[in-house]
Scaffold this motif. Structure first.
Motif, short mmCIF file in Angstrom:
data_model
loop_
_atom_site.label_atom_id
_atom_site.label_comp_id
_atom_site.label_asym_id
_atom_site.label_seq_id
_atom_site.Cartn_x
_atom_site.Cartn_y
_atom_site.Cartn_z
N ASP A 23 0.86 -1.19 0.00
CA ASP A 23 0.00 0.00 0.00
C ASP A 23 0.89 1.24 0.00
N ARG A 24 0.54 2.22 -0.82
CA ARG A 24 1.39 3.40 -0.98
C ARG A 24 1.39 4.29 0.26
N GLY A 25 0.38 4.11 1.10
CA GLY A 25 0.42 4.82 2.38
C GLY A 25 1.58 4.32 3.21
N PHE A 26 1.78 3.02 3.21
CA PHE A 26 2.87 2.38 3.97
C PHE A 26 4.22 2.64 3.31
N GLN A 27 4.28 2.55 1.99
CA GLN A 27 5.56 2.65 1.28
C GLN A 27 6.06 4.09 1.15
N PHE A 28 5.12 5.02 0.91
CA PHE A 28 5.53 6.39 0.59
C PHE A 28 4.90 7.46 1.52
N GLY A 29 4.00 7.04 2.38
CA GLY A 29 3.22 8.06 3.10
C GLY A 29 2.34 8.82 2.12
N ASP A 30 1.90 8.10 1.08
CA ASP A 30 1.15 8.72 -0.02
C ASP A 30 -0.35 8.68 0.31
N GLY A 31 -0.75 9.55 1.25
CA GLY A 31 -2.15 9.54 1.64
C GLY A 31 -2.48 10.73 2.53
N VAL A 32 -3.74 10.86 2.83
CA VAL A 32 -4.24 11.98 3.65
C VAL A 32 -5.15 11.42 4.74
N TYR A 33 -5.40 12.25 5.76
CA TYR A 33 -6.19 11.73 6.88
C TYR A 33 -6.98 12.83 7.58
N GLY A 130 -2.60 23.54 32.96
CA GLY A 130 -1.91 23.94 31.72
C GLY A 130 -0.70 23.04 31.52
N VAL A 131 -0.08 23.19 30.37
CA VAL A 131 1.01 22.28 29.99
C VAL A 131 2.26 23.07 29.60
N GLY A 132 3.35 22.33 29.50
CA GLY A 132 4.59 22.91 28.98
C GLY A 132 4.70 22.63 27.49
N ALA A 133 5.40 23.51 26.79
CA ALA A 133 5.68 23.29 25.36
C ALA A 133 7.16 23.57 25.12
N ALA A 134 7.67 22.92 24.09
CA ALA A 134 9.08 23.11 23.71
C ALA A 134 9.12 23.64 22.29
N THR A 135 9.93 24.67 22.04
CA THR A 135 10.02 25.20 20.68
C THR A 135 11.06 24.41 19.89
N LEU A 136 10.76 24.19 18.63
CA LEU A 136 11.65 23.42 17.75
C LEU A 136 11.59 24.01 16.36
N GLU A 137 12.70 23.88 15.64
CA GLU A 137 12.74 24.34 14.25
C GLU A 137 11.71 23.54 13.44
N ASP A 138 10.93 24.25 12.63
CA ASP A 138 9.93 23.58 11.79
C ASP A 138 10.62 23.00 10.56
N LEU A 139 10.80 21.69 10.57
CA LEU A 139 11.53 21.03 9.47
C LEU A 139 10.60 20.40 8.44
N ARG A 140 9.30 20.74 8.55
CA ARG A 140 8.35 20.08 7.66
C ARG A 140 8.41 20.64 6.24
N TRP A 141 7.67 20.00 5.35
CA TRP A 141 7.70 20.44 3.95
C TRP A 141 6.87 21.72 3.79
N GLY A 142 6.76 22.19 2.54
CA GLY A 142 6.14 23.47 2.25
C GLY A 142 4.63 23.45 2.09
N ARG A 143 3.98 22.30 2.36
CA ARG A 143 2.52 22.23 2.20
C ARG A 143 1.87 21.66 3.47
N CYS A 144 2.09 22.37 4.56
CA CYS A 144 1.55 21.90 5.84
C CYS A 144 0.03 22.06 5.91
N ASN A 150 2.31 11.96 6.11
CA ASN A 150 3.77 12.10 6.33
C ASN A 150 4.00 12.89 7.61
N LEU A 151 4.06 12.20 8.73
CA LEU A 151 4.11 12.91 10.01
C LEU A 151 5.44 12.74 10.73
N LEU A 152 6.47 12.30 10.02
CA LEU A 152 7.74 12.03 10.71
C LEU A 152 8.28 13.26 11.46
N PRO A 153 8.28 14.46 10.84
CA PRO A 153 8.77 15.62 11.61
C PRO A 153 7.92 15.89 12.86
#
Ligand code: PDD
Length: 279
Positions: A23-33, A130-144, A150-153
């Motif tokens: 399945d291309r979702g598994f192989q490529f992350g080729d899907g939406v949710y 309330g909760v704590g948050a940590a800031t991180l560089e946004d390394l995701r692609w250009g179509r968030c 594709n949720l690896l980042p």
């Protein structure tokens, strides 16, 4: 009560729902949710979620296997079959099963998956403090704005946040706050509510829209404008919005307190209005 799976038009116990390895979702992350929750058993903002699912699919050139009225019925049927007090519904559509090749397959039908599980509400203590948050560089692609699988980042960021003792990761790109790994980020300063504008750098959250509308109804000035990391650190209040977090105060950022270090007034007011709007 059972957790429910649905695969290409058929409901089944969740553990029986199986996807072929090609399945291309598994192989490529080729899907939406989409992730949808219920309130009093009714799927919240179902139309907005289904509209966004269609937009995401269209943006990646994926033809949807079902139209909105069909999805609507599947979601409702899944919730009924699960019989949970409150449910968390997950929908995923991938480009289907085909021999591995990056190029779209010629004649493959999409894979449609739905899962329905009991909703585990967020710990009430977390919500109160309330909760704590940590800031991180946004390394995701250009179509968030596309809700792609594709949720690896996001996965990496949330894990890093956890390791830093924080609940959520807040992404920063070019010095500007984009959003959380699983939520949108709202910043209050001098009574003005600011959040990143819609566009390709954030997911246009369904909860975000609801909360901004509630804020405007309350006469709050809303700025859908970029917020810098410095402005975030100096905010009076910060909170997250999302299907799973609803409205959730952020009281620590990278270990330092936000405002008074306690959930703020506007956060409390909007939470109350949000709860009241659920009927
Ligand atoms: N995520 N931004 C990102 C990156 C998200 O993944 C989500 C939701 C949101 C909030 O959107 P909404 O209000 O429509 O839920 C913002 C879901 C819940 C998830 O991936 O589990």
């Amino acid at each position: 009560m059972p957790d429910i799976g649905f695969l290409n038009g058929r409901f089944m116990p969740l553990e029986q729902a199986m996807i072929p390895v090609e399945d291309r979702g598994f192989q490529f992350g080729d899907g939406v949710y989409e992730v949808i929750r219920t309130y009093r058993g009714i799927p919240y903002q179902l139309e907005a979620h289904l509209a966004r699912l269609e937009r995401s699919a269209q943006a990646i050139g994926l033809s949807m296997p079902y139209c909105v009225p069909e999805w609507r019925e599947f979601v409702k049927e899944g919730i009924r079959l699960g019989g949970h007090d409150e449910s968390k519904v997950y929908i995923q559509v991938t480009r289907g099963v085909a021999p591995r090749d990056h190029v779209f397959p010629a004649a493959t039908s999409p894979t449609a998956v739905l899962t329905v599980r009991a909703l585990r509400p967020l710990d009430a203590a977390l919500r109160a403090t309330g909760v704590g948050a940590a800031t991180l560089e946004d390394l995701r692609w250009g179509r968030c704005d596309i809700k792609s699988v594709n949720l690896l980042p996001n996965v990496m960021a949330r894990q890093k946040a956890k390791e830093a003792g924080a609940f959520e990761a807040v992404f920063v790109r070019d010095g500007k706050v984009t959003e959380g790994a699983v939520s949108n980020v709202m910043v209050v300063r001098g009574g003005v509510l600011a959040t990143a504008p819609e566009g390709e750098r954030i997911l246009s959250g369904v909860t975000r829209s609801v909360v901004l509308a509630l804020a405007r109804q309350e006469g709050v000035t809303v700025q859908e404008q970029a917020v810098s990391l410095e402005e975030l650190r100096r905010a009076d209040e910060v909170f997250l919005t999302g299907t799973t977090v609803e409205i959730l105060a952020v009281v620590r950022l990278d270990g330092a307190p936000i405002g008074t270090g306690r959930p703020g007034k506007l956060t409390g007011l909007l939470s109350a209005r949000f709860q009241a709007s659920l009927g």
